[in-house]
Motif scaffolding. Structure first.
Motif, PDB file in Angstrom:
ATOM      1  N   MET A  85      50.464  29.509  46.158  1.00 57.40           N
ATOM      2  CA  MET A  85      50.770  28.088  46.292  1.00 57.40           C
ATOM      3  C   MET A  85      49.618  27.234  45.768  1.00 57.40           C
ATOM      4  O   MET A  85      49.830  26.191  45.156  1.00 57.40           O
ATOM      5  CB  MET A  85      51.036  27.752  47.764  1.00 57.40           C
ATOM      6  CG  MET A  85      52.323  28.365  48.309  1.00 57.40           C
ATOM      7  SD  MET A  85      53.809  27.638  47.589  1.00 57.40           S
ATOM      8  CE  MET A  85      53.725  25.989  48.295  1.00 57.40           C
ATOM      9  N   ILE A  86      48.384  27.695  45.993  1.00 56.62           N
ATOM     10  CA  ILE A  86      47.202  26.941  45.574  1.00 56.62           C
ATOM     11  C   ILE A  86      46.584  27.567  44.338  1.00 56.62           C
ATOM     12  O   ILE A  86      46.263  26.882  43.369  1.00 56.62           O
ATOM     13  CB  ILE A  86      46.164  26.873  46.715  1.00 56.62           C
ATOM     14  CG1 ILE A  86      46.774  26.165  47.944  1.00 56.62           C
ATOM     15  CG2 ILE A  86      44.907  26.146  46.253  1.00 56.62           C
ATOM     16  CD1 ILE A  86      45.866  26.167  49.152  1.00 56.62           C
ATOM     17  N   LEU A  87      46.406  28.889  44.352  1.00 60.15           N
ATOM     18  CA  LEU A  87      45.754  29.594  43.259  1.00 60.15           C
ATOM     19  C   LEU A  87      46.742  30.459  42.495  1.00 60.15           C
ATOM     20  O   LEU A  87      47.611  31.106  43.087  1.00 60.15           O
ATOM     21  CB  LEU A  87      44.629  30.480  43.803  1.00 60.15           C
ATOM     22  CG  LEU A  87      43.450  29.774  44.478  1.00 60.15           C
ATOM     23  CD1 LEU A  87      42.517  30.810  45.080  1.00 60.15           C
ATOM     24  CD2 LEU A  87      42.704  28.891  43.501  1.00 60.15           C
ATOM     25  N   GLN A  88      46.621  30.448  41.173  1.00 62.78           N
ATOM     26  CA  GLN A  88      47.347  31.364  40.311  1.00 62.78           C
ATOM     27  C   GLN A  88      46.347  32.407  39.832  1.00 62.78           C
ATOM     28  O   GLN A  88      45.447  32.094  39.045  1.00 62.78           O
ATOM     29  CB  GLN A  88      47.966  30.619  39.131  1.00 62.78           C
ATOM     30  CG  GLN A  88      49.045  29.621  39.520  1.00 62.78           C
ATOM     31  CD  GLN A  88      50.321  30.306  40.001  1.00 62.78           C
ATOM     32  OE1 GLN A  88      50.811  31.252  39.394  1.00 62.78           O
ATOM     33  NE2 GLN A  88      50.849  29.843  41.120  1.00 62.78           N
ATOM     34  N   GLY A  89      46.460  33.628  40.335  1.00 65.84           N
ATOM     35  CA  GLY A  89      45.487  34.664  40.013  1.00 65.84           C
ATOM     36  C   GLY A  89      46.046  35.701  39.062  1.00 65.84           C
ATOM     37  O   GLY A  89      47.232  36.067  39.152  1.00 65.84           O
ATOM     38  N   ILE A  90      45.223  36.159  38.132  1.00 66.24           N
ATOM     39  CA  ILE A  90      45.622  37.194  37.182  1.00 66.24           C
ATOM     40  C   ILE A  90      44.490  38.209  37.052  1.00 66.24           C
ATOM     41  O   ILE A  90      43.316  37.830  37.005  1.00 66.24           O
ATOM     42  CB  ILE A  90      45.933  36.600  35.788  1.00 66.24           C
ATOM     43  CG1 ILE A  90      47.196  35.725  35.850  1.00 66.24           C
ATOM     44  CG2 ILE A  90      46.113  37.707  34.749  1.00 66.24           C
ATOM     45  CD1 ILE A  90      47.513  35.022  34.541  1.00 66.24           C
ATOM     46  N   ILE A  91      44.837  39.492  37.019  1.00 60.82           N
ATOM     47  CA  ILE A  91      43.887  40.516  36.608  1.00 60.82           C
ATOM     48  C   ILE A  91      44.418  41.164  35.335  1.00 60.82           C
ATOM     49  O   ILE A  91      45.633  41.342  35.176  1.00 60.82           O
ATOM     50  CB  ILE A  91      43.631  41.585  37.693  1.00 60.82           C
ATOM     51  CG1 ILE A  91      44.898  42.387  37.997  1.00 60.82           C
ATOM     52  CG2 ILE A  91      43.054  40.965  38.953  1.00 60.82           C
ATOM     53  CD1 ILE A  91      44.645  43.632  38.834  1.00 60.82           C
ATOM     54  N   GLU A  92      43.509  41.478  34.400  1.00 59.34           N
ATOM     55  CA  GLU A  92      43.883  42.140  33.155  1.00 59.34           C
ATOM     56  C   GLU A  92      42.921  43.298  32.899  1.00 59.34           C
ATOM     57  O   GLU A  92      41.714  43.167  33.109  1.00 59.34           O
ATOM     58  CB  GLU A  92      43.857  41.170  31.975  1.00 59.34           C
ATOM     59  CG  GLU A  92      45.040  40.236  31.941  1.00 59.34           C
ATOM     60  CD  GLU A  92      45.129  39.461  30.633  1.00 59.34           C
ATOM     61  OE1 GLU A  92      44.217  39.594  29.787  1.00 59.34           O
ATOM     62  OE2 GLU A  92      46.106  38.704  30.458  1.00 59.34           O
ATOM     63  N   LEU A  93      43.470  44.394  32.422  1.00 65.60           N
ATOM     64  CA  LEU A  93      42.682  45.601  32.195  1.00 65.60           C
ATOM     65  C   LEU A  93      41.784  45.443  30.969  1.00 65.60           C
ATOM     66  O   LEU A  93      42.255  45.141  29.871  1.00 65.60           O
ATOM     67  CB  LEU A  93      43.625  46.792  32.002  1.00 65.60           C
ATOM     68  CG  LEU A  93      42.981  48.168  31.864  1.00 65.60           C
ATOM     69  CD1 LEU A  93      42.275  48.570  33.158  1.00 65.60           C
ATOM     70  CD2 LEU A  93      44.043  49.205  31.495  1.00 65.60           C
ATOM     71  N   ASP A  94      40.480  45.641  31.157  1.00 67.76           N
ATOM     72  CA  ASP A  94      39.510  45.584  30.059  1.00 67.76           C
ATOM     73  C   ASP A  94      39.221  46.962  29.477  1.00 67.76           C
ATOM     74  O   ASP A  94      39.058  47.121  28.267  1.00 67.76           O
ATOM     75  CB  ASP A  94      38.186  44.979  30.546  1.00 67.76           C
ATOM     76  CG  ASP A  94      38.322  43.516  30.905  1.00 67.76           C
ATOM     77  OD1 ASP A  94      39.102  42.805  30.249  1.00 67.76           O
ATOM     78  OD2 ASP A  94      37.651  43.089  31.866  1.00 67.76           O
ATOM     79  N   SER A  95      39.142  47.980  30.348  1.00 61.67           N
ATOM     80  CA  SER A  95      38.863  49.341  29.873  1.00 61.67           C
ATOM     81  C   SER A  95      39.466  50.346  30.841  1.00 61.67           C
ATOM     82  O   SER A  95      39.635  50.071  32.032  1.00 61.67           O
ATOM     83  CB  SER A  95      37.356  49.580  29.726  1.00 61.67           C
ATOM     84  OG  SER A  95      36.706  49.503  30.988  1.00 61.67           O
ATOM     85  N   TYR A  96      39.790  51.519  30.291  1.00 61.64           N
ATOM     86  CA  TYR A  96      40.436  52.572  31.071  1.00 61.64           C
ATOM     87  C   TYR A  96      39.992  53.916  30.523  1.00 61.64           C
ATOM     88  O   TYR A  96      40.036  54.150  29.311  1.00 61.64           O
ATOM     89  CB  TYR A  96      41.958  52.426  30.973  1.00 61.64           C
ATOM     90  CG  TYR A  96      42.766  53.602  31.484  1.00 61.64           C
ATOM     91  CD1 TYR A  96      42.559  54.115  32.762  1.00 61.64           C
ATOM     92  CD2 TYR A  96      43.753  54.190  30.695  1.00 61.64           C
ATOM     93  CE1 TYR A  96      43.309  55.173  33.237  1.00 61.64           C
ATOM     94  CE2 TYR A  96      44.512  55.253  31.153  1.00 61.64           C
ATOM     95  CZ  TYR A  96      44.290  55.741  32.424  1.00 61.64           C
ATOM     96  OH  TYR A  96      45.030  56.797  32.901  1.00 61.64           O
ATOM     97  N   ALA A  97      39.546  54.810  31.394  1.00 59.23           N
ATOM     98  CA  ALA A  97      39.161  56.161  30.999  1.00 59.23           C
ATOM     99  C   ALA A  97      39.732  57.146  32.007  1.00 59.23           C
ATOM    100  O   ALA A  97      39.764  56.856  33.214  1.00 59.23           O
ATOM    101  CB  ALA A  97      37.643  56.296  30.929  1.00 59.23           C
TER     102      ALA A  97
END
Length: 238
Positions: free
Chosen positions: A217-229
């Motif tokens: 409602m207040i914050l729109q949060g996103i996580i995105e993958l930078d690296s994967y091993a």
């Protein structure tokens, strides 16, 4: 939850994701955290697998509403041959800054019961049919369901002061550009309930979670993958 977060679908004749885990292997994920479009922190996640059980450690640092927040969690989970699903055994979560707490949880009765200790105050919770899970096991069970072609399902998360039931809906695949992966196919899974989140899983990366969007409602949060091993599967990308 945003600071604490994994080409066609396989169907009934497919092998469960749980059967594809090597006896001993590790997956490492690094994500960027964005709040209302601004890069505010980073999250790392490590999965250490031993057959059909794992220890997952997640850490993140972010600025939320101007408050520096650090998150740490250690989860022990395992595959249930009785109910054919991933279950949380125990998890320990520490948060400093925004909504600070020290939370230790143990689960029993195939995940239907929990003992939650938050800063020394103990509460017990029960679920009638759907196991209670932490956020990391929740993500792994969502991935399991996606791999096996489920289009709609229900799961419950054990929060610090309540149990939160969610409904999940698997949507049509999308082509999305995400650095550094370029344009890749993603499967969106929409979560409704106490928290609304859209998860995005990449078939080309063994259905790992490459993005999640928290619809607050207040914050729109996103996580995105930078690296994967990974040493768990041959198609992992660095």
């Amino acid at each position: 939850m945003i600071v604490g977060l994994s080409s066609g679908l396989l169907h009934s004749n497919s092998v469960l994701a749980s059967d594809n885990i090597k006896q001993s292997c590790q997956r490492n994920f690094n994500y960027s955290i964005y709040l209302s479009g601004l890069h505010t922190g980073n999250m790392t996640r490590t999965e250490n697998w031993q057959g059909k059980s794992a220890v997952i450690t997640s850490t993140s640092k972010a600025s939320i509403l101007g408050i520096g927040t650090q998150y740490q969690q250690r989860t022990e989970l395992s595959w249930s041959d009785t109910t054919n699903e991933w279950l949380t055994n125990t998890f320990h979560q520490r948060v400093s800054g925004f909504r600070s707490r020290d939370m230790q949880v143990t689960l029993d009765h195939h995940g239907l019961g929990s003992r939650v200790d938050v800063d020394g105050e103990v509460t017990n919770y029960q679920s009638s049919t759907i196991p209670l899970r932490d956020v990391d096991t929740l993500a792994i069970q969502i991935r399991e369901n996606v791999i096996n072609g489920r289009q709609q399902f229900a799961l419950i998360r054990q929060a610090s002061d309540a149990i939160e039931p969610y409904q999940f809906y698997v949507k049509d695949t999308l082509m999305v550009a995400i650095k550094p992966w370029g344009k890749i196919q993603l499967i969106p899974v929409e979560q409704t309930g106490a928290e609304e989140v859209t998860y995005f899983f990449a078939p080309s990366m063994n259905y790992q979670l490459v993005k999640a969007h928290y619809h607050g409602m207040i914050l729109q949060g996103i996580i995105e993958l930078d690296s994967y091993a990974s040493s768990c599967d041959p198609i992992a990308k660095n």
